[in-house]
Each structure stands twice: as structure tokens, then as C-alpha cells.
Design an enzyme around this catalytic site. Structure first.
Site, PDB file in Angstrom:
ATOM      1  N   GLU A 102      20.398   8.838 -67.847  1.00  0.00           N
ATOM      2  CA  GLU A 102      20.008   7.719 -66.973  1.00  0.00           C
ATOM      3  C   GLU A 102      19.135   8.228 -65.823  1.00  0.00           C
ATOM      4  O   GLU A 102      19.357   7.901 -64.654  1.00  0.00           O
ATOM      5  CB  GLU A 102      21.252   7.011 -66.421  1.00  0.00           C
ATOM      6  CG  GLU A 102      22.188   6.489 -67.491  1.00  0.00           C
ATOM      7  CD  GLU A 102      23.405   5.763 -66.934  1.00  0.00           C
ATOM      8  OE1 GLU A 102      23.309   5.191 -65.829  1.00  0.00           O
ATOM      9  OE2 GLU A 102      24.453   5.769 -67.605  1.00  0.00           O
ATOM     10  N   GLU A 162      31.786   7.040 -67.160  1.00  0.00           N
ATOM     11  CA  GLU A 162      32.311   7.286 -65.821  1.00  0.00           C
ATOM     12  C   GLU A 162      33.849   7.306 -65.779  1.00  0.00           C
ATOM     13  O   GLU A 162      34.466   6.572 -65.003  1.00  0.00           O
ATOM     14  CB  GLU A 162      31.740   6.268 -64.836  1.00  0.00           C
ATOM     15  CG  GLU A 162      30.221   6.332 -64.751  1.00  0.00           C
ATOM     16  CD  GLU A 162      29.619   5.268 -63.837  1.00  0.00           C
ATOM     17  OE1 GLU A 162      30.387   4.502 -63.209  1.00  0.00           O
ATOM     18  OE2 GLU A 162      28.383   5.197 -63.749  1.00  0.00           O
TER      19      GLU A 162
END
Length: 380
Positions: free
Chosen positions: A287, A170
Site C-alpha cells: 500500500e 492489521e
């Protein structure tokens, strides 16, 4: 997505003896020449391998110890496991120069005994740092020393045993108002853009066999916010490759919302994946899960919408041959981070049903939808 990290991680530290007892006799770790042992597996992992896809799910020490059914499903269906907590800083770093590999070692042993690949998540992430970290060292050299020591120690310890690492997780946040679109993290504030390049170079030095991924969320929907994130990611990846940084893949987290699925355009996702592939990179779905926040309370309605979301996303993503890995971010609704997240939990207080198995470990329509997607049309 804090996943009750701090309390759970503290409680899991001493569980490795029970975890080891759950595993069969250890076997040699798989080789990463291609699909490793996946092609010879049964279950969903074997089905995915027939299309050149490595398929698996996240799993934690606590889940293994608590539930024989989780062990059964993970063993029978998954060709790959992603330790959910055990490779993150809070689980590994009790102090600035200390390491505790108890949980990580146990999860490696568990997976290798089943001839399963292992993904490492994550070497660098601003969202999972131990309490002692604070804002990190006050100067660039101190942060550089700390980060290099962490990456070299962790990736080096498991060299040759990890299929792929999420090296930096991220790193992009366009709404932090930087011209480059990067997230204003403590690593960026101390080291500048170099922290990303250096993290990948150090990981490659520590484990030359692992595939190295940049992992990001919020890139699959046809919205202005996600378009800005896609643009920033492509700019970042292009710059890394120009500078000779050893990046091999982009991880697409794919935390999806069934209620917001009207904003999904398969052409947008496929176009983005193709642009990444044109850079010479693979794409991993790292994910995958689907929140039912915003849907009616009826279980059948929710389960159908969640299944549809899994299917349409995977139909689009798996049509692209550069997508070579799919990891579910949860197996059973018995164990889900979503009930503890203000972004994903239901407004009416009902437990969420985001995963392919229900709380009693029975397959839901989502499991069938995933299988149907993996059996889909040839990739081109």
C-alpha cells in the site's frame, strides 16, 4: 484510513455497466506460475518484471468510470491491480448472510481483459466492517461460522483468479497491551488467536492457488513503536509457521511520511525483511504512498521530498530478493484517501500531493523516482 468507505461504497454499487464498457474484449485470466503476463508488459510493470517484481496499484470502480486518464495509466503502466473497495466487507455484504459481487466481478473483468494480476484486499479487517456487523456475534461459534462463511464464499468464488489475498489485515497493535502484541479486534475477542490461523486455513482450502499474506502497517521506521510492532509480527509469524498455518508472505503497507523520514534507517528495514525471509516467506509492499503532511506549502519542495521518500524506501526494500511485489496505494492526487484522514491530511488545508501523478494526471518527480528504484542495483 476510512477512505470515505461507507458513502462511496453505497454509491458505487450500480456502476458496473460503465466499467464493463471501458474494458477491451475479455481475455483468459493469467496463470500464477511466476510473473504471469507481467514480463511481456510495457510501462513500469514491464520494467519491474525485469527484476522479478510484480508492480501495480489500487484502483476502484468509481475511478475507472470517472476518469479515462486513470484507465489509461492503469492499463499502460500496471501489471497488477488491487480493487480498493470492492473486496472489503462493506462492498460485498449487504446483510449477515447476503453477498453482492457486482463491484468485485466488474473489477476482475476489467483487470483480466488487460491480462493484469489481481490482489484481494482484504478477507479479514476490523477497520472495514458493514453497519450490521456491530460487535459481531456474541459467542465464538457464531463468529467462527460468520467468518468461515465469508472467507469460503469470497475466496472460493474467485479461486484461480487472484494472485494473492491479504487474508488478515492489521492484526498487531502492541499498545493494546496484550502479551502477544495482537490487536483487540472483535474477531480476537470472540475467537481468540485461532481466528488468524483459521482464516488462513479456510482461505487455502477455498483457493489453493492464491498466495496468502498477513498485511500490516508501521514496520519500516527506526522508532520504538515500530520496533515493538516488528517484534510482535515476527512472534506471530513464527507461531503460525510452527502450527503449520499456510502463510506465504508478509505485506508491508508502507504508508510513509516525508516529513518524518529522518527516522528511516535502511538497515532496520532490510534487517526486518531478512528476518521474515529467513522464515521462508516473501515480502510484499502492498500500500505504498507518501504523505506530505508537515512539509512547507511550496509544491516543488513537497514533490521533491515525496520523491526522495519513495526512492530511498524502495532502494532499501528492493535490495532484498524476497520482496517480489510492489503496489501503489494511489495513482493520481485527483483521487486520494489522504485528504480525508486526520493522520495524513495537511494541517494548512492544502490538498496533499502523495501519489506519482498530479491531479491533471501528469507524472511528478515521484514517478521518476519509482522508475529509478526499479532500475536499481542487482538484488542480493
Amino acid at each position: 484510513m476510512q477512505l470515505r468507505r461507507r458513502g462511496l461504497l453505497a454509491g458505487l454499487a450500480g456502476l458496473s455497466p460503465a466499467l464493463a464498457a471501458a474494458a477491451p474484449s475479455p481475455a483468459a485470466p493469467p496463470a500464477w506460475g511466476g510473473m504471469g503476463q507481467a514480463a511481456g508488459r510495457g510501462g513500469m510493470g514491464g520494467l519491474a518484471a525485469q527484476r522479478g517484481i510484480l508492480f501495480g496499484a489500487t484502483l476502484t470502480q468509481g475511478q475507472v468510470v470517472e476518469s479515462a486518464e486513470m484507465v489509461r495509466i492503469a492499463t499502460e503502466e500496471m501489471a497488477m491491480l488491487v480493487p480498493g473497495f470492492e473486496f472489503k466487507w462493506p462492498g460485498l455484504r449487504p446483510g449477515p448472510w447476503e453477498f453482492d459481487f457486482t463491484g468485485a466481478d466488474a473489477m476482475l473483468t476489467f483487470a483480466e481483459a488487460r491480462q493484469q494480476a489481481v490482489r484481494g484486499h482484504a478477507l479479514v479487517w476490523h477497520g472495514a466492517l458493514p453497519g450490521w456487523f456491530g460487535d459481531g456475534p456474541a459467542d465464538a461459534m457464531g463468529m467462527r461460522t460468520l467468518l468461515r462463511h465469508h472467507i469460503t464464499t469470497v475466496a472460493g468464488r474467485y479461486a484461480g483468479r487472484i494472485h494473492s489475498w491479504d487474508v488478515v489485515n492489521e492484526p498487531v497493535e502492541p499498545w493494546d497491551n496484550r502479551p502477544d502484541g495482537l490487536r483487540d479486534s472483535p474477531f480476537l475477542r470472540r475467537m481468540g488467536l485461532d481466528y488468524i490461523d483459521l482464516a488462513f486455513r479456510w482461505a487455502a482450502e477455498a483457493d489453493p492457488t492464491a498466495r496468502l499474506a498477513l498485511n500490516e502497517y508501521g514496520v519500516e521506521m527506526a522508532t520504538p513503536e515500530q520496533d515493538a510492532r516488528r517484534t510482535a509480527l515476527l512472534k506471530l509469524l513464527e507461531g503460525m509457521l510452527r502450527r503449520g498455518v499456510p502463510v506465504h508472505a508478509l505485506g508491508i503497507q508502507a504508508h510513509l511520511s516525508a516529513a518524518a523520514w529522518r527516522d528511516f534507517d535502511p538497515a532496520v528495514l532490510r534487517g526486518f525483511i531478512r528476518r521474515v525471509a529467513a522464515l521462508g516467506l516473501e515480502c510484499y509492499v502492498t500500500e505504498l504512498d507518501v504523505t506530505d503532511r508537515g512539509l512547507p506549502p511550496e509544491v516543488a519542495v513537497r514533490d521533491a521530498a515525496v520523491a526522495h521518500t519513495y526512492r530511498t524506501f524502495l532502494d532499501a526494500a528492493l535490495a532484498e530478493p524476497s520482496v517480489t511485489l510492489v503496489a501503489l496505494w494511489g495513482i493520481s492526487d485527483r483521487f486520494t484517501w489522504m485528504n480525508d484522514s486526520r493522520f495524513a491530511r495537511r494541517e494548512d488545508g492544502l490538498p496533499t500531493r502523495p501519489h506519482p501523478f498530479d491531479p491533471a494526471f501528469q507524472p511528478k518527480p515521484a514517478w521518476g523516482a519509482i522508475g529509478d528504484a526499479l532500475r536499481g542495483a542487482p538484488r542480493r
